[in-house]
Scaffold this motif. Structure first.
Motif: not given
Length: 309
Positions: A150-170
């Motif tokens: 479950a912690a791996d899934a949470a890290v994956a989800m948080a990573t995706q949110k981080r990437d989306e935020a970077r995309y929005e900033l771009g």
């Protein structure tokens, strides 16, 4: 005196008749040209002009180019206020750090419980311990393994949110998608822009070889073939310039003319789009949007006139 005048008049008429017999009319002396078809056209580029709007709502903090500038692919055209997207990215990075820390904590617990479970299982097999304790330790290992997943899934989800935020900033930085020349700019620093109500901010002319989009009359479509040579000439303005070209594509849809000035003729004319490529790069003063006249095929000169004797 009258007989003399009459004789002179007859002689003059005979001389004129002889001269007209020796010199054919202008229609016979000028070589006529017969083409497979003739059509109006317009200079264009593949895909047309690029119209760029704002990718997100916001306030323009800077405009980096002006009309007439040449830009390279990836060059910054304008920037939106990055503060909202930057805050979103910081929150996503914090959430990712928390998820990674939680996973690291579970990794430590899981390692310790696995060692304990191995020892208790070994002791139970040797008769030095009870099997109930070993079973409880094994159950704890399985529980931590599930929590680790479950912690791996949470890290994956948080990573995706981080990437989306970077995309929005771009997206807060508007860049040129291709090498182009800036044709029109409506962006202004400090202006609020919207994806729903706002118009285009930049119009770009891609720096690709120009083409000609001709409107071929429906009745002459069968006479034009792929690869057929053609002559593209400036239409109007008294210019006699022309350039060699060839047929690149022939459309398969019949539609109304868009180049005809007369509204009635434009509504009644049925044309097929035909795209031509220049055989050699045209001069720089040949501009996109310029009207041209396209003559398909090579001209067939009429037979040389025969002079009378």
């Amino acid at each position: 005196m009258k007989p003399l005048r009459l004789a002179a008049l007859v002689a003059a008429l005979l001389l004129a008749a002889g001269c007209s017999h020796d010199s054919p009319p202008p229609a016979a002396t000028s070589a006529t040209a017969a083409y497979a078809a003739v059509a109006r056209g317009r200079v264009d580029v593949e895909g047309g002009l690029l119209v760029l709007g704002t990718p997100r709502d916001g306030t323009l903090t800077g405009v980096a180019v002006h009309e007439g500038d040449r830009v390279s692919k990836g060059q910054v055209l304008a920037t939106l206020d990055p503060a909202p997207a930057r805050l979103q990215l910081q929150a996503a990075e914090a959430e990712l750090a928390q998820a990674r820390a939680q996973r690291q904590l579970l990794d430590g617990k899981l390692a310790a419980v696995r060692v304990q479970a191995q020892r208790l299982t070994a002791a139970a097999k040797a008769g030095a311990g009870d099997g109930q304790s070993a079973d409880a330790a094994t159950a704890s290992v399985n529980e931590l393994v599930a929590r680790r997943a479950a912690a791996d899934a949470a890290v994956a989800m948080a990573t995706q949110k981080r990437d989306e935020a970077r995309y929005e900033l771009g997206l807060r930085t508007l860049r040129a998608p291709v090498d182009a020349r800036v044709v029109h700019v409506t962006a202004q620093a400090g202006a609020s822009v919207s994806t729903a109500a706002g118009g285009p901010l930049f119009t770009l002319l891609p720096l690709t070889p120009p083409i000609v989009r001709a409107e071929l009359s429906e009745s002459f479509v069968d006479a034009v073939k792929l690869g057929m040579p053609a002559t593209v000439a400036a239409d109007g303005g008294g210019s006699t310039r022309s350039w060699p070209a060839h047929v690149l594509r022939i459309g398969s849809v019949v539609g109304p003319s868009t180049l005809e000035d007369d509204p009635q003729l434009r509504a009644n004319a049925r044309t097929v789009a035909c795209v031509l490529a220049f055989d050699t790069p045209p001069p720089t003063d040949v501009r996109v949007g310029q009207r041209v006249l396209v003559r398909f095929g090579a001209p067939a000169a009429s037979a040389a006139p025969t002079k009378g004797r």
